[in-house]
Design an enzyme around this catalytic site. Structure first.
Site, PDB file in Angstrom:
ATOM      1  N   GLY A  85       3.960   0.657   3.277  1.00 10.97           N
ATOM      2  CA  GLY A  85       2.980   1.181   2.341  1.00 10.97           C
ATOM      3  C   GLY A  85       1.644   0.503   2.534  1.00 10.97           C
ATOM      4  O   GLY A  85       1.499  -0.412   3.354  1.00 10.97           O
ATOM      5  N   ASP A  86       0.638   0.972   1.821  1.00 14.09           N
ATOM      6  CA  ASP A  86      -0.727   0.421   1.903  1.00 14.09           C
ATOM      7  C   ASP A  86      -1.330   0.586   3.298  1.00 14.09           C
ATOM      8  O   ASP A  86      -2.198  -0.186   3.698  1.00 14.09           O
ATOM      9  CB  ASP A  86      -0.752  -1.075   1.523  1.00 14.09           C
ATOM     10  N   GLU A  87      -0.916   1.607   4.027  1.00 15.96           N
ATOM     11  CA  GLU A  87      -1.391   1.775   5.404  1.00 15.96           C
ATOM     12  C   GLU A  87      -2.726   2.501   5.498  1.00 15.96           C
ATOM     13  O   GLU A  87      -3.409   2.409   6.516  1.00 15.96           O
ATOM     14  CB  GLU A  87      -0.357   2.558   6.242  1.00 15.96           C
ATOM     15  N   LYS A  95      -6.528   7.913   2.498  1.00 13.45           N
ATOM     16  CA  LYS A  95      -7.725   8.239   3.274  1.00 13.45           C
ATOM     17  C   LYS A  95      -7.435   9.333   4.289  1.00 13.45           C
ATOM     18  O   LYS A  95      -8.217  10.282   4.447  1.00 13.45           O
ATOM     19  CB  LYS A  95      -8.207   6.975   3.982  1.00 13.45           C
ATOM     20  N   HIS A 119      -3.036   5.394  -3.727  1.00 13.05           N
ATOM     21  CA  HIS A 119      -3.760   5.826  -2.539  1.00 13.05           C
ATOM     22  C   HIS A 119      -5.249   5.720  -2.836  1.00 13.05           C
ATOM     23  O   HIS A 119      -5.750   6.354  -3.761  1.00 13.05           O
ATOM     24  CB  HIS A 119      -3.393   7.269  -2.168  1.00 13.05           C
ATOM     25  N   THR A 120      -5.938   4.911  -2.054  1.00 14.73           N
ATOM     26  CA  THR A 120      -7.369   4.704  -2.265  1.00 14.73           C
ATOM     27  C   THR A 120      -8.166   5.695  -1.435  1.00 14.73           C
ATOM     28  O   THR A 120      -7.942   5.833  -0.231  1.00 14.73           O
ATOM     29  CB  THR A 120      -7.769   3.268  -1.895  1.00 14.73           C
ATOM     30  N   THR A 173      11.859   0.946  -2.540  1.00 13.38           N
ATOM     31  CA  THR A 173      11.588   1.786  -3.696  1.00 13.38           C
ATOM     32  C   THR A 173      12.837   2.600  -4.011  1.00 13.38           C
ATOM     33  O   THR A 173      13.904   2.389  -3.415  1.00 13.38           O
ATOM     34  CB  THR A 173      10.359   2.673  -3.438  1.00 13.38           C
ATOM     35  N   PRO A 199      -2.238  -9.807  -4.460  1.00 14.13           N
ATOM     36  CA  PRO A 199      -2.618 -10.001  -3.060  1.00 14.13           C
ATOM     37  C   PRO A 199      -1.466  -9.616  -2.141  1.00 14.13           C
ATOM     38  O   PRO A 199      -0.304  -9.933  -2.419  1.00 14.13           O
ATOM     39  CB  PRO A 199      -2.927 -11.500  -2.969  1.00 14.13           C
ATOM     40  N   ARG A 200      -1.781  -8.915  -1.072  1.00 16.73           N
ATOM     41  CA  ARG A 200      -0.751  -8.513  -0.120  1.00 16.73           C
ATOM     42  C   ARG A 200      -0.428  -9.651   0.845  1.00 16.73           C
ATOM     43  O   ARG A 200      -1.317 -10.382   1.268  1.00 16.73           O
ATOM     44  CB  ARG A 200      -1.213  -7.283   0.666  1.00 16.73           C
ATOM     45  N   GLY A 205      -9.038   4.387  11.995  1.00 11.71           N
ATOM     46  CA  GLY A 205      -9.884   4.075  10.854  1.00 11.71           C
ATOM     47  C   GLY A 205     -10.741   2.854  11.113  1.00 11.71           C
ATOM     48  O   GLY A 205     -10.243   1.807  11.521  1.00 11.71           O
TER      49      GLY A 205
END
Length: 424
Positions: free
Chosen positions: A12-14, A18, A41-42, A236, A305-306, A413
């Protein structure tokens, strides 16, 4: 007909939000097919900066339908907050639809999740958003779904049957209990809010397929968080893999025409569990930032924090084996601009042997990551819009990923915005 699935190739957080925001501009229907509001999702585009937890990132294509899918567990109050976020930015939510079969995450699901984590019996660092209890309720058939909101008599009867057991669990922890009337009132209010958005998703999807419309499925989290195939129990409660897009939507698996795997140029993880490439020194930790910038390495939902580490090729190969990626999107290449050298984990060593298959959780916690080292580029990639214009060492890094995983990298990206993507 084009049916594309975008899924996370790591934990996740990949950068899926975007990529969905970018790619969804060419699609007619965008579907979030699993998960809840436990991860975000940012998205950064011409409308502003958004952290989406439930609404598909395709909502920013106002000509497409965005569907909250059948495989999701949805907190109606959180969904309303996101809808207000969208309308406050000057956009419409008329194109937002909710599957009649999507499960409703109730207040007691969140209570039970938090109480279970606080008890310390089996804490794995969940977000305490009620996701696990909601999916458990789906499996035990004690949940309600959005289609049920239209039937008040059924809801009253249902809660009379299931609430005693739920209240018994709450009382075990000494927590406040619920009444049937209280829950029915919640449902009545939600029906007023969402009645015009609730649709038969199965029929909607199949009708659009018959019309040869372009359909995009959006996954949440990543393959290593899959309830069956991930790093269990640090996972999850759903299946964030491409195959589940078909399963949860009721379409033939062969309908999927392409799968895009999204990965970061390095590795990250939120919560507990084995992390073979984790690095604790300043070299990688400096990539985290302070949390003040939108692309800093802090959880979009929790703000935690990741944990950070080098790129893990065995994870990407495993993800490819499961999902069958046609292309990869490598995000946040720009975050590595300052590094003098970059390591890539190419394999795992366990008891003096190189592993040929991805190990189970117990062994994964004991492996040693084997690395190869590449030179960094030590200059900015922000603003670069062509692969040929990237620094040579950055191009070499991308090419090496392609060689090791066996999948072409189509998207790169180089910044947080929709426009900060190189398309090859």
């Amino acid at each position: 007909m084009s049916v594309t699935v975008i899924v996370g190739a790591q934990c996740g957080d990949e950068g899926k939000g975007k990529m969905v925001d970018l790619i969804a501009q060419d699609y007619d229907l965008v579907i979030r097919f699993q998960g809840g509001d436990n991860a975000g999702h940012t998205v950064v585009n011409q409308y502003g900066t958004f952290k989406m937890h439930l609404i598909p990132c395709g909502i920013f294509n106002q000509n497409a339908i965005s569907l909250v899918g059948t495989g999701m567990v949805v907190n109606p109050d959180e969904l309303q907050k996101e809808m207000k976020q969208i309308t406050s930015a000057g956009m419409s939510v008329d194109n937002l639809k909710i599957s009649t079969r999507a499960n409703i995450l109730m207040p007691y699901h969140r209570d039970l999740d938090e109480l279970n984590e606080q008890s310390g019996g089996m804490s794995i660092g969940t977000t305490k958003r009620g996701i696990g209890p909601a999916y458990a309720g789906r499996a035990t058939r004690t949940n309600i779904r959005f289609g049920d909101l239209a039937h008040q008599d059924y809801l009253k009867s249902h809660f009379e049957k299931v609430l005693p057991a739920i209240n018994h669990q709450l009382s075990f922890f000494g927590a406040a209990q619920y009444t049937v009337d209280q829950l029915c009132e919640y449902c009545s209010n939600w029906y007023k809010l969402y009645n015009e958005h609730i649709v038969d998703a199965f029929t909607l999807i199949h009708n659009m397929m018959k019309e040869n419309k372009r359909i995009l499925f959006e996954g949440q989290l990543g393959v290593m968080k899959d309830i069956d195939l991930g790093i269990y129990p640090f996972v999850t409660s759903s299946n964030p893999i491409a195959a589940y897009a078909a399963v949860s939507s009721g379409i033939p698996a062969r309908s999927i025409t392409s799968v895009i795997g999204v990965a970061k140029a390095f590795s990250s993880q939120v919560g507990d569990g084995p992390f073979p490439t984790e690095v604790l020194d300043n070299c990688i930790v400096s990539l985290r930032g302070t949390g003040k910038n939108i692309d800093d390495e802090f959880g979009a939902r929790t703000g935690r924090p990741r944990r950070l580490g080098w790129l893990d090729i065995p994870v990407l190969r495993y993800a490819h084996t499961i999902n069958g990626f046609d292309t990869l999107a490598i995000c946040k290449l720009d975050k590595m601009d300052s590094l003098p050298e970059i390591k890539i984990c190419t394999s795992y060593r366990y008891q003096d042997q190189i592993l040929s298959v991805f190990p189970d959780t117990e062994i994964l916690g004991q492996v040693k990551a084997e690395y190869e080292t590449l030179p960094g580029w030590e200059c900015t990639t922000r603003g670069v819009n062509s692969f040929d214009d990237l620094p040579e060492n950055a191009k070499s890094y991308i090419k090496r990923i392609e060689e090791l995983v066996g999948v072409p990298v189509k998207y790169i990206g180089v910044g947080p915005a929709r426009s900060d993507v190189i398309i090859r």
